[in-house]
Design an enzyme around this catalytic site. Structure first.
Site, PDB file in Angstrom:
ATOM      1  N   SER A 156     -10.512  70.798 -12.497  1.00  0.00           N
ATOM      2  CA  SER A 156      -9.858  71.123 -10.901  1.00  0.00           C
ATOM      3  C   SER A 156      -9.587  71.932 -10.725  1.00  0.00           C
ATOM      4  O   SER A 156     -10.541  72.961  -9.986  1.00  0.00           O
ATOM      5  CB  SER A 156      -8.991  70.131 -10.592  1.00  0.00           C
ATOM      6  OG  SER A 156      -9.563  68.348 -10.327  1.00  0.00           O
ATOM      7  N   LYS A 166       2.060  71.047 -13.192  1.00  0.00           N
ATOM      8  CA  LYS A 166       1.366  71.762 -12.302  1.00  0.00           C
ATOM      9  C   LYS A 166       1.910  71.876 -11.005  1.00  0.00           C
ATOM     10  O   LYS A 166       2.605  70.568 -10.187  1.00  0.00           O
ATOM     11  CB  LYS A 166      -0.150  71.210 -12.446  1.00  0.00           C
ATOM     12  CG  LYS A 166      -0.869  70.631 -13.780  1.00  0.00           C
ATOM     13  CD  LYS A 166      -1.978  69.935 -13.670  1.00  0.00           C
ATOM     14  CE  LYS A 166      -2.852  69.671 -14.570  1.00  0.00           C
ATOM     15  NZ  LYS A 166      -4.591  68.679 -14.300  1.00  0.00           N
ATOM     16  N   ARG A 212     -12.507  64.962 -22.017  1.00  0.00           N
ATOM     17  CA  ARG A 212     -13.922  65.621 -21.886  1.00  0.00           C
ATOM     18  C   ARG A 212     -13.786  66.278 -22.992  1.00  0.00           C
ATOM     19  O   ARG A 212     -15.149  66.658 -23.996  1.00  0.00           O
ATOM     20  CB  ARG A 212     -13.777  67.062 -21.164  1.00  0.00           C
ATOM     21  CG  ARG A 212     -12.901  66.326 -19.515  1.00  0.00           C
ATOM     22  CD  ARG A 212     -12.598  67.111 -18.231  1.00  0.00           C
ATOM     23  NE  ARG A 212     -11.698  66.972 -18.720  1.00  0.00           N
ATOM     24  CZ  ARG A 212     -10.229  68.513 -18.326  1.00  0.00           C
ATOM     25  NH1 ARG A 212     -11.336  68.684 -17.202  1.00  0.00           N
ATOM     26  NH2 ARG A 212      -8.989  68.159 -18.328  1.00  0.00           N
ATOM     27  N   HIS A 240     -14.118  63.140 -12.044  1.00  0.00           N
ATOM     28  CA  HIS A 240     -13.865  61.952 -11.416  1.00  0.00           C
ATOM     29  C   HIS A 240     -14.437  61.364 -10.888  1.00  0.00           C
ATOM     30  O   HIS A 240     -14.645  59.875 -11.341  1.00  0.00           O
ATOM     31  CB  HIS A 240     -12.815  62.628 -10.184  1.00  0.00           C
ATOM     32  CG  HIS A 240     -11.925  63.636 -10.798  1.00  0.00           C
ATOM     33  ND1 HIS A 240     -11.240  64.609  -9.882  1.00  0.00           N
ATOM     34  CD2 HIS A 240     -10.744  63.823 -12.392  1.00  0.00           C
ATOM     35  CE1 HIS A 240     -10.070  65.404 -10.837  1.00  0.00           C
ATOM     36  NE2 HIS A 240      -9.966  65.650 -12.149  1.00  0.00           N
TER      37      HIS A 240
HETATM   38  O1  PNS Z   1      -5.173  64.646 -13.696  1.00  0.00           O
HETATM   39  P1  PNS Z   1      -3.743  64.915 -14.224  1.00  0.00           P
HETATM   40  O2  PNS Z   1      -2.884  66.085 -13.675  1.00  0.00           O
HETATM   41  O3  PNS Z   1      -4.134  64.818 -16.203  1.00  0.00           O
HETATM   42  O4  PNS Z   1      -3.211  63.774 -13.728  1.00  0.00           O
HETATM   43  C1  PNS Z   1      -1.772  63.614 -15.165  1.00  0.00           C
HETATM   44  C2  PNS Z   1      -0.796  62.407 -14.652  1.00  0.00           C
HETATM   45  C3  PNS Z   1      -0.535  63.087 -13.201  1.00  0.00           C
HETATM   46  C4  PNS Z   1      -1.736  61.045 -14.415  1.00  0.00           C
HETATM   47  C5  PNS Z   1       0.564  62.714 -15.715  1.00  0.00           C
HETATM   48  O5  PNS Z   1       1.370  63.440 -15.004  1.00  0.00           O
HETATM   49  C6  PNS Z   1       1.200  61.263 -14.843  1.00  0.00           C
HETATM   50  O6  PNS Z   1       1.072  59.985 -14.955  1.00  0.00           O
HETATM   51  N1  PNS Z   1       2.358  61.472 -13.708  1.00  0.00           N
HETATM   52  C7  PNS Z   1       3.175  60.949 -13.575  1.00  0.00           C
HETATM   53  C8  PNS Z   1       4.700  60.759 -14.482  1.00  0.00           C
HETATM   54  C9  PNS Z   1       4.507  60.144 -15.375  1.00  0.00           C
HETATM   55  O7  PNS Z   1       4.806  58.403 -15.556  1.00  0.00           O
HETATM   56  N2  PNS Z   1       4.897  60.469 -16.213  1.00  0.00           N
HETATM   57  C10 PNS Z   1       5.023  60.084 -17.670  1.00  0.00           C
HETATM   58  C11 PNS Z   1       3.871  59.777 -18.454  1.00  0.00           C
HETATM   59  S1  PNS Z   1       4.143  60.636 -19.924  1.00  0.00           S
END
Ligand code: PNS
Length: 158
Positions: free
Chosen positions: A128, A41, A90, A17
């Site tokens: 993570s 998650k 990745r 990150h």
């Molecule tokens: O590090 P991650 O878990 O891959 O991040 C995913 C994240 C937190 C960026 C994604 O789940 C997100 O944008 N969550 C906020 C809710 C949202 O906007 N969801 C719609 C996106 S399709």
């Protein structure tokens, strides 16, 4: 000003990150690292802990701000007047889901662009979840996470 948001769960932040944050901060005038909830998650570290870790590892980056939001990414970005989302890729396995999220975010807010940055090769295996698995089994995570957050992560599993 070219502003971008680098969203994620950062549960916890890894060297992968940080590499993306540092590289993106050289291209953009300002980066907001936003800790968001990933509904898919269950988090290990609470949002305040994740923000504190990110603040520590980015304290020498003058154009990086850390924040959190419980809600849709595009709502947060819209409030802050940000139209660019930075995501790290990745492997091909990341692509399908990231592609879907980019299209959904653009559907919800057409002005929103998602820009993908390839991971640094040396972190392509890193996540993570891998960090947490190793830490929970007593393995050495010192080469996987920034030194400033090593103790906090190890302490979680003591
Ligand atoms: O590090 P991650 O878990 O891959 O991040 C995913 C994240 C937190 C960026 C994604 O789940 C997100 O944008 N969550 C906020 C809710 C949202 O906007 N969801 C719609 C996106 S399709």
């Amino acid at each position: 000003m070219t502003k971008a948001i680098y969203p994620g769960s950062f549960d916890p932040v890894t060297k992968g990150h940080l590499d993306i944050i540092q590289r993106a901060s050289k291209i953009m005038e300002h980066i907001t690292v936003a800790v968001l909830e990933n509904p898919r998650k269950v988090a290990t570290f609470d949002i305040e802990e994740r923000v504190a870790m990110l603040n520590l590892v980015t304290k020498t980056c003058p154009n990086v701000t850390v924040d959190y939001y419980r809600g849709l990414l595009i709502d947060y970005a819209q409030n802050k007047n940000i139209n660019i989302i930075i995501k790290g890729l990745r492997a091909m396995s990341d692509f399908e889901f990231e592609f879907q999220m980019a299209l959904v975010n653009q559907k919800l807010k057409p002005a929103m662009e998602t820009m993908f940055m390839m991971t640094n090769n040396k972190y392509s295996y890193l996540s993570s979840s891998i960090v947490k698995e190793i830490a929970s089994l007593g393995g050495d995570i010192s080469s996987l996470v920034p030194p400033e957050v090593y103790e906090t992560i190890v302490a979680k599993y003591r």
